[in-house]
Enzyme design. Structure first.
Site, PDB file in Angstrom:
ATOM      1  N   LEU A   5       0.500   6.639   5.373  1.00  0.00           N
ATOM      2  CA  LEU A   5      -0.638   5.835   4.909  1.00  0.00           C
ATOM      3  C   LEU A   5      -0.518   5.631   3.730  1.00  0.00           C
ATOM      4  O   LEU A   5       0.073   6.076   2.559  1.00  0.00           O
ATOM      5  CB  LEU A   5      -1.637   7.086   4.809  1.00  0.00           C
ATOM      6  CG  LEU A   5      -3.215   6.418   4.804  1.00  0.00           C
ATOM      7  CD1 LEU A   5      -3.856   5.880   5.898  1.00  0.00           C
ATOM      8  CD2 LEU A   5      -4.016   7.836   4.482  1.00  0.00           C
ATOM      9  N   ASP A   6      -1.004   3.847   3.613  1.00  0.00           N
ATOM     10  CA  ASP A   6      -0.804   3.305   2.168  1.00  0.00           C
ATOM     11  C   ASP A   6      -1.418   3.918   1.103  1.00  0.00           C
ATOM     12  O   ASP A   6      -2.401   4.669   0.954  1.00  0.00           O
ATOM     13  CB  ASP A   6      -1.452   1.669   2.338  1.00  0.00           C
ATOM     14  CG  ASP A   6      -0.600   1.073   3.602  1.00  0.00           C
ATOM     15  OD1 ASP A   6       0.478   1.156   3.485  1.00  0.00           O
ATOM     16  OD2 ASP A   6      -1.330   0.120   3.939  1.00  0.00           O
ATOM     17  N   TYR A   7      -0.821   3.609   0.075  1.00  0.00           N
ATOM     18  CA  TYR A   7      -1.171   3.976  -1.451  1.00  0.00           C
ATOM     19  C   TYR A   7      -2.444   3.989  -1.541  1.00  0.00           C
ATOM     20  O   TYR A   7      -3.453   4.813  -2.237  1.00  0.00           O
ATOM     21  CB  TYR A   7      -0.426   3.601  -2.459  1.00  0.00           C
ATOM     22  CG  TYR A   7      -0.666   3.942  -3.981  1.00  0.00           C
ATOM     23  CD1 TYR A   7      -0.497   5.215  -4.357  1.00  0.00           C
ATOM     24  CD2 TYR A   7      -1.116   3.066  -4.957  1.00  0.00           C
ATOM     25  CE1 TYR A   7      -0.492   5.583  -5.809  1.00  0.00           C
ATOM     26  CE2 TYR A   7      -1.268   3.157  -6.295  1.00  0.00           C
ATOM     27  CZ  TYR A   7      -1.094   4.584  -6.488  1.00  0.00           C
ATOM     28  OH  TYR A   7      -1.080   5.113  -7.672  1.00  0.00           O
TER      29      TYR A   7
END
Length: 210
Positions: free
Chosen positions: A47-49
């Site tokens: 899951l993206d930052y």
């Protein structure tokens, strides 16, 4: 049976246990190690930052594959706050497929939704008095890089906040930001090896071992 950890990843936390990009010139970023202290587990997918929400972790390789493999098309549902009042035309476009630089997205499920009762983001989303925002529930079955953000931008409604609510049958329900819980998952039985050869051949193999 396998154990699966459901983690509600906060904004600006890496989906890994170490910050590989840390250096002496900049402080390390927050990682999973700041929130989850269970040895031997790894994220099943990422899951993206700058995204929030559900991240699944397990020590079981076959379960990781079932969750993360693009070929298995496990559905993922996102709650997306976008800039502007999203139109019916944009929702239809999201649902039928959006042309991105790396190809046409698969058909998705896209619906307008009321603002969800979720935790405040830190830092908060930028607010502009003269530009409204709206929320979309978007379910996809693929995982192109930053796909949801690129999809909403392509139909004219940039993403302001992105929360992953569901992966397959697992959801964020009951999980505050930064919290996790463990569930037990029944793994499908491994297929039995096919028996080859006749009984005499089997006896011969047994005799060779003796």
């Amino acid at each position: 049976m396998a154990e699966l950890v459901l983690f509600n990843k906060p904004f600006h936390v890496l989906s890994q246990f170490t910050d590989d990009g840390a250096s002496g010139s900049k402080p390390p970023r927050a990682t999973l190690a700041d929130y989850v202290r269970i040895p031997g587990i790894y994220p099943a997918g990422r899951l993206d930052y700058d995204s929030e929400g559900l991240l699944l972790l397990t020590a079981e390789g076959s379960l990781q594959h079932r969750i993360a493999s693009p070929s298995l098309k496990m559905p993922k549902t996102y709650w997306v706050q976008v800039e502007g009042n999203i139109s019916e035309e944009a929702l239809r476009h999201l649902a039928t497929g959006v042309q991105l630089k790396d190809g046409l997205t698969r058909p998705a499920k896209a619906d307008r939704m009321p603002a969800p009762a979720v935790w405040p983001r830190v830092p908060p989303v930028r607010h502009r008095d003269n530009i409204p925002t709206s929320w979309v529930e978007l379910t996809i079955t693929e995982g192109k890089n930053r796909q949801v953000r690129r999809m909403t931008a392509a139909v004219g409604f940039p993403t302001l906040r992105l929360i992953r609510y569901r992966i397959g049958d697992w959801t964020l329900d009951g999980l505050e930001s930064g919290a996790h819980r463990t569930v037990t998952v029944n793994l499908p039985a491994s297929p039995k090896p096919t028996r080859r050869g006749n009984a005499a051949g089997a006896r011969t193999r047994r005799n060779r071992k003796s």
